[in-house]
Design a protein around this motif. Structure first.
Motif, mmCIF file in Angstrom:
data_model
loop_
_atom_site.group_PDB
_atom_site.id
_atom_site.type_symbol
_atom_site.label_atom_id
_atom_site.label_comp_id
_atom_site.label_asym_id
_atom_site.label_seq_id
_atom_site.Cartn_x
_atom_site.Cartn_y
_atom_site.Cartn_z
ATOM 1 N N GLY A 263 0.808 -1.207 0.000
ATOM 2 C CA GLY A 263 0.000 0.000 0.000
ATOM 3 C C GLY A 263 0.844 1.261 0.000
ATOM 4 O O GLY A 263 1.821 1.401 -0.743
ATOM 5 N N ASN A 264 0.503 2.195 0.892
ATOM 6 C CA ASN A 264 1.206 3.477 0.952
ATOM 7 C C ASN A 264 2.597 3.372 1.576
ATOM 8 O O ASN A 264 3.343 4.350 1.599
ATOM 9 N N ASP A 265 2.936 2.197 2.075
ATOM 10 C CA ASP A 265 4.277 2.021 2.645
ATOM 11 C C ASP A 265 5.340 1.886 1.557
ATOM 12 O O ASP A 265 6.537 1.904 1.856
ATOM 13 N N ALA A 266 4.896 1.717 0.310
ATOM 14 C CA ALA A 266 5.835 1.652 -0.814
ATOM 15 C C ALA A 266 6.083 3.059 -1.325
ATOM 16 O O ALA A 266 5.151 3.755 -1.719
ATOM 17 N N CYS A 267 7.328 3.486 -1.314
ATOM 18 C CA CYS A 267 7.677 4.863 -1.690
ATOM 19 C C CYS A 267 8.532 4.836 -2.961
ATOM 20 O O CYS A 267 9.637 4.304 -2.970
ATOM 21 N N TYR A 268 7.998 5.402 -4.030
ATOM 22 C CA TYR A 268 8.711 5.476 -5.302
ATOM 23 C C TYR A 268 9.317 6.880 -5.459
ATOM 24 O O TYR A 268 8.642 7.887 -5.220
ATOM 25 N N LYS A 269 10.557 6.922 -5.877
ATOM 26 C CA LYS A 269 11.210 8.195 -6.159
ATOM 27 C C LYS A 269 11.867 8.103 -7.532
ATOM 28 O O LYS A 269 12.782 7.311 -7.744
ATOM 29 N N VAL A 270 11.368 8.915 -8.477
ATOM 30 C CA VAL A 270 11.868 8.886 -9.844
ATOM 31 C C VAL A 270 12.758 10.105 -10.072
ATOM 32 O O VAL A 270 12.384 11.230 -9.736
ATOM 33 N N GLU A 271 13.931 9.871 -10.628
ATOM 34 C CA GLU A 271 14.862 10.956 -10.919
ATOM 35 C C GLU A 271 15.221 10.952 -12.400
ATOM 36 O O GLU A 271 15.247 9.905 -13.051
ATOM 37 N N GLU A 272 15.484 12.144 -12.932
ATOM 38 C CA GLU A 272 15.910 12.267 -14.316
ATOM 39 C C GLU A 272 17.403 12.009 -14.420
ATOM 40 O O GLU A 272 18.177 12.414 -13.567
ATOM 41 N N VAL A 273 17.779 11.343 -15.502
ATOM 42 C CA VAL A 273 19.188 11.049 -15.760
ATOM 43 C C VAL A 273 19.513 11.576 -17.144
ATOM 44 O O VAL A 273 18.936 11.125 -18.140
ATOM 45 N N GLN A 274 20.390 12.559 -17.226
ATOM 46 C CA GLN A 274 20.761 13.140 -18.512
ATOM 47 C C GLN A 274 22.084 12.549 -18.956
ATOM 48 O O GLN A 274 23.133 12.797 -18.360
ATOM 49 N N GLU A 275 22.033 11.702 -19.975
ATOM 50 C CA GLU A 275 23.251 11.059 -20.450
ATOM 51 C C GLU A 275 23.916 11.902 -21.530
ATOM 52 O O GLU A 275 23.267 12.650 -22.254
ATOM 53 N N SER A 276 25.217 11.765 -21.636
ATOM 54 C CA SER A 276 25.988 12.539 -22.599
ATOM 55 C C SER A 276 26.163 11.764 -23.890
ATOM 56 O O SER A 276 26.325 10.553 -23.897
ATOM 57 N N ASN A 277 26.150 12.508 -25.008
ATOM 58 C CA ASN A 277 26.411 11.904 -26.316
ATOM 59 C C ASN A 277 27.818 12.248 -26.811
ATOM 60 O O ASN A 277 28.081 12.306 -28.001
ATOM 61 N N GLN A 278 28.722 12.529 -25.866
ATOM 62 C CA GLN A 278 30.047 13.002 -26.229
ATOM 63 C C GLN A 278 30.782 12.016 -27.119
ATOM 64 O O GLN A 278 31.560 12.401 -27.988
ATOM 65 N N ASN A 279 30.529 10.721 -26.926
ATOM 66 C CA ASN A 279 31.235 9.720 -27.726
ATOM 67 C C ASN A 279 30.848 9.775 -29.199
ATOM 68 O O ASN A 279 31.572 9.285 -30.059
ATOM 69 N N GLU A 280 29.648 10.353 -29.487
ATOM 70 C CA GLU A 280 29.218 10.405 -30.866
ATOM 71 C C GLU A 280 30.036 11.402 -31.674
ATOM 72 O O GLU A 280 30.111 11.326 -32.890
ATOM 73 N N CYS A 281 30.605 12.388 -31.020
ATOM 74 C CA CYS A 281 31.395 13.392 -31.725
ATOM 75 C C CYS A 281 32.540 13.831 -30.821
ATOM 76 O O CYS A 281 32.470 14.882 -30.178
ATOM 77 N N PRO A 282 33.624 13.051 -30.685
ATOM 78 C CA PRO A 282 34.718 13.379 -29.763
ATOM 79 C C PRO A 282 35.427 14.661 -30.171
ATOM 80 O O PRO A 282 35.510 15.014 -31.339
ATOM 81 N N GLY A 283 35.912 15.359 -29.169
ATOM 82 C CA GLY A 283 36.682 16.562 -29.420
ATOM 83 C C GLY A 283 35.897 17.843 -29.290
ATOM 84 O O GLY A 283 36.467 18.938 -29.321
ATOM 85 N N LEU A 284 34.559 17.736 -29.134
ATOM 86 C CA LEU A 284 33.764 18.957 -28.995
ATOM 87 C C LEU A 284 33.949 19.547 -27.604
ATOM 88 O O LEU A 284 33.988 18.831 -26.608
ATOM 89 N N ALA A 285 34.030 20.865 -27.561
ATOM 90 C CA ALA A 285 34.198 21.541 -26.266
ATOM 91 C C ALA A 285 32.883 21.558 -25.500
ATOM 92 O O ALA A 285 32.864 21.576 -24.279
ATOM 93 N N ILE A 286 31.780 21.558 -26.216
ATOM 94 C CA ILE A 286 30.454 21.601 -25.583
ATOM 95 C C ILE A 286 29.915 20.187 -25.460
ATOM 96 O O ILE A 286 29.910 19.423 -26.428
#
Length: 940
Positions: free
Chosen positions: A27-50
């Motif tokens: 019941g209400n004793d189950a506590c769900y906590k959802v967090e956002e995870v922002q993954e990087s795409n740096q490997n798709e274009c190496p060498g970018l400063a941004i």
């Protein structure tokens, strides 16, 4: 809805999702906590400063009294929550497939749950039922502390779930749960008082003062409020109207509802489950009797027949709620919600009431998503992401299922791997985890396995199947299309749209004979179980009159009869064509002719739609096809159904009074602001000068001028681009004919040709011109014996077998002396699709699309390589005694991959063709209908 109808159902074991099992146990004793995870795409274009950010993902942490778990990352929050729940069950040693709530002894659990509801601890919790408990403690006199039994049975989800586990028929008849609550309360006589006659429950001992004081300190009084609601009479001769529910600061809102229904006691009020979202407080309230409720478990259908007459059946309230309702009813958005102690409430209007009804129909969901109730239609074809407007087919189908309390659609993806040595390829069926079904295959209770990366990256195509189940896991609809697509998302959307189109046609006419319903289902690759299907939508019949009233507009009605249509403004020369995007502004007025009164119903400053997809009412599309950019049109029309108009307008009361006039009509005012050509045309214009479409026409024109042809027929003439270009030159032609299946395109062609034939001296030799509406694969003797025939970029819009049929019919029966056929060269697509233009219309969320070339147009059924096209043309030429030469336009025939558009020129031989028993049978009837005819003797 028929009285006495059997309500027996086949009850199957319910398989709960991991999250549902966690709720059942904790019941209400189950506590769900959802967090956002922002993954990087740096490997798709190496060498970018941004840092290049990837898509937003979600991770869920689940805290239970005994353990805590953390999920991986997922695209959707629901998926993360289900994954966390599944991990928790693994740690607890619980198998979701074998878990059975019956093992928890649901009856004892139900008794204990109701007992806990009247405990000191529960009163101060943030629970919807505790809100009712606090409210009834504010009542005075004999009503003090009395909670309606219906509230306990229908407001507390855990009580509802337990009632369903005791008797699954509660899913169909939720009011049966009231009887189980009454029985459970009878065993708690030391804690509560109850009354079978009045249907209320009351705690015997008063709550401790410290609990009451604490509750008062935490509560925030909302003050008195007046809530707008909609009164729904049971008589079909009366229309719904608005009322106000006056709730005092110390009052109970169900007392206000009872007062509106003419009841002395709120315990006589029943409420439906929430309408729309599960978290919604929009419900239908109506009166009942304790006799009716007490007899529900033993013989529901007989009790219904005995206690209610057919005259008291509330058609509209039943349709809206999906539950059988008798007597007058009230639709209101009011109640106590999770996590808040204050009374939630918001006003409902007639507009919101009719929009809720509209939301139960596929086309209605689409209309509402576009904000164009009086203009939009559910499109007949799914096109690119850029061309589709409004909610996507998959979203609409999911919404439709929720509205009708069905399981969310279950999708299965079939990966068709391309094998060079095999024309059919290999097939691998994948069942992908779908957040809509929360990881459960409702057909067999198994958890759906995620598709493998190997299959997704197979470089083949995808075919998607979908199944729709009732809440009792009875299969209702199954759609298994034959078509496959390069992108997974396209396969999902197209199978969803097939189901939606079929359902929409059924809702348009509930009296469709079963044999015709089966026939239309077969055409869309749909199978359905009639018994389960009709049972699922038994309460929906009123929607037919709601949507269409007395002026049914059938899909595909291309009538151009619009008396009084007026187009204003100069001809800019820029007009829409099939597949282009038209951007318009429009307004719809309700007009009373006798008083010249006008009331605005709907307005849109920027409305974009694709020409030819039936995504707007046909009168608007037909008018747009006759307009050029910058022009405006006024279209008078008959009045739609009253309910549809009330769903569109904000001022329901005034519009209702105007609709009573006998001389009212609708007036559409439309302005065409912009036309965006189809992607295929834009690509060709960007890469070729002159554009490829113009090169094709010029190629045909030059061949025609070189002959001594006096008669020409253009098969698939469309808007007349070839015929129009021919009239710019002196030729030997005396008669020109165009044939097409698009009435709208032919109207546009007629307008262009009529203007030019009467004004251009270059075409003085033309003695007659005719445009026919008809299929070019069916015989018509009026198309026989022409000197030259043309068919430019047409056959790829047919199925391949139809392209072969066209070749047989035209060369065997129409027998032109010369036939020019052009079609796209599939091998050239790799060059066309390197353009940035093609990338603008990709689905950014679809990361699994194949790198293989796509067709140039969404409406192309096939595109042939040079070898395939030459094989087709050569076989036909040999079979029908024609010679054939190959050429093309765009690119070069000497350089790979050849011409962008490949062309075959057939020339009739001098010897008769060999007899062929496989030639198609022909009936010598006038298959085509004349759309426009011009006689040179009337030239101005």
């Amino acid at each position: 809805m028929e009285n006495g109808e059997s309500t027996d159902v086949v009850v199957r074991k319910s398989v709960l999702t991991p999250k549902a099992i966690i709720y059942q146990k904790f019941g209400n004793d189950a506590c769900y906590k959802v967090e956002e995870v922002q993954e990087s795409n740096q490997n798709e274009c190496p060498g970018l400063a941004i840092i290049q950010r990837g898509p937003c993902l979600y991770r869920c942490s689940l805290q239970l009294p005994e353990i805590s778990v953390r999920s991986g990352t997922f695209k959707k929050k629901k998926e993360a929550e289900q994954a966390a729940s599944e991990l928790a069950l693994q740690k607890l040693g619980i198998d979701p497939l074998t878990y059975n709530i019956a093992e928890e002894d649901p009856w004892n659990t139900l008794v204990n749950r109701i007992k806990f509801s009247f405990s000191n601890e529960f009163l101060t919790t943030l629970h919807p039922l505790s809100g009712h408990l606090r409210a009834v403690l504010q009542r005075e006199g004999d009503l003090y502390g009395r909670v309606p039994v219906s509230v306990i049975a229908l407001i507390d989800p855990k009580v509802s779930n337990l009632s369903r586990s005791i008797d699954p028929k509660v899913e169909l008849h939720p009011y049966m749960g009231i009887s189980y609550v009454k029985k459970a309360v009878a065993g708690l006589s030391e804690i509560v008082d109850t009354s079978d006659e009045q249907l209320w429950v009351k705690r015997k001992d008063p709550y401790p003062l410290e609990i009451m004081d604490l509750d008062m300190q935490q509560s925030v009084s909302p003050g008195s409020c007046s809530v707008g609601a909609v009164y729904i009479p049971c008589s079909n001769e009366k229309t719904a109207y608005t009322v106000n529910l006056d709730v005092s600061s110390s009052g109970y809102y169900l007392d206000a509802v009872a007062n509106q229904l003419g009841l002395m006691d709120a315990s006589k009020v029943l409420m439906t489950r929430p309408i729309g979202r599960a978290s919604s407080e929009v419900r239908v309230y109506f009166a009942t009797s304790e006799i009716y409720v007490s007899e529900l478990p033993s013989n529901h259908s007989n009790a219904k027949t005995d206690m209610h007459s057919e005259e008291s059946y509330n058609t509209w309230a039943s349709c809206l709620s999906g539950e059988a309702i008798y007597g007058d009813a009230i639709l209101a958005s009011i109640g106590y919600t999770w996590k808040y102690k204050e009374l939630f409430h918001e006003d409902l209007t007639l507009q919101s009431y009719y929009r809720m009804l509209l939301n139960k129909v596929p086309s209605g969901v689409y209309k509402l998503s576009r904000g164009a109730i009086l203009a939009a239609h559910l499109p007949s074809a799914y096109t690119t992401r850029t061309n589709w407007r409004g909610s996507f087919p998959r979203e609409i189908l999911c919404t439709f299922c929720r509205q009708h309390r069905l399981f969310e659609p279950v999708y299965s993806l079939v990966s068709i791997s391309e094998a060079p040595s095999e024309t059919s390829g290999s097939h691998k069926k994948l069942k992908l985890r779908d957040s809509a079904v929360e990881g459960t295959d409702h057909a067999n209770g198994s958890i759906v396995a995620a598709g493998s990366k190997e299959a997704v990256e197979s470089g083949g195509t995808f075919r998607c199947e979908v199944k729709i189940y009732s809440k009792f896991q009875d299969l209702i609809i199954e759609c298994s299309p034959k078509e496959s697509y390069k992108k997974q998302s396209d396969s999902y959307q197209n199978v969803s749209l097939k189901v939606l189109i079929w359902l929409d046609a059924y809702f348009m006419n509930f009296n469709t004979p079963l044999i015709r319903l089966n026939s239309s289902a077969d055409e869309l690759d749909i199978k359905f179980n009639p018994t389960n299907f009709f049972k699922a939508f038994a309460l929906c019949r009123p929607i037919q009159s709601f949507l269409y009233g007395d002026t049914v507009e059938a899909r595909g009605d291309e009538s151009n009869a619009m008396p009084g249509q007026e187009i204003r403004g100069p001809d800019s020369g820029v007009s829409p064509s099939n597949g282009s995007l038209a951007c318009i502004s429009y307004s719809v007025m309700l007009v009373i002719k006798s008083t010249n009164t006008k009331e605005l119903l709907e307005h849109n400053d920027e409305f974009e739609f694709e020409i030819g997809s039936s995504s707007v009412i046909h009168q608007i599309e037909a008018a747009i096809m006759l307009m050029t950019v910058g022009q405006s049109a006024i279209l008078p029309m008959g009045v739609h159904s009253q309910e549809l108009i009330l769903a569109a307008t904000d001022d329901s009361e005034r519009v209702l009074s105007l609709l009573s006039a006998k001389d009212c009509c609708l007036e559409y005012t439309i302005t065409l602001y912009q036309v965006t050509e189809p992607l295929e045309d834009r690509m060709e214009k960007a890469l070729f000068s002159p554009p490829l479409s113009k090169q094709r026409v010029e190629y045909a024109v030059q061949h025609i001028r070189q002959t001594c042809a006096t008669t020409l027929v253009d098969f698939g003439c469309g808007s007349g681009s070839l015929l129009d270009s021919l009239l710019n030159y002196q030729t030997s032609l005396e008669k020109i004919v165009g044939v097409d299946i698009s009435h709208k395109s032919l109207i546009r062609a007629a307008k262009i040709l009529h203007s030019k034939l009467n004004a251009n001296e270059a075409c003085a030799g033309i003695k007659s011109a005719i445009l026919y509406d008809g299929s070019i694969t069916e015989f018509d003797p009026r198309l026989c014996g022409f000197d030259i025939g043309t068919c430019l970029e047409v056959i790829e819009h047919m199925e391949e077998d139809q392209a072969w049929l066209f070749g047989d019919v035209v060369l065997s029966y129409f027998c032109p002396k010369i036939l020019i056929v052009s079609t796209p060269n599939y091998e050239y697509n790799v060059i066309l699709q390197r353009s940035n233009l093609s990338n603008q219309e990709e689905d950014p969320e679809d990361k699994t699309q194949s790198q293989a070339c796509k067709f140039r147009n969404h409406d192309h059924k096939f595109e042939w390589t040079r070898e395939q096209f030459q094989q087709w043309a050569s076989d036909l030429a040999t079979k029908h005694n024609y010679s054939v030469e190959f050429s093309g336009v765009g690119g070069s025939g000497e350089v790979e991959p050849g011409f962008a558009s490949q062309i075959a020129v057939f020339r009739k031989g001098t010897t008769p063709p060999l007899a062929d028993n496989d030639s198609p049978a022909v009936v010598a009837d006038n298959h085509c209908s004349i759309v426009w005819e011009w006689d040179g003797s009337t030239r101005l």
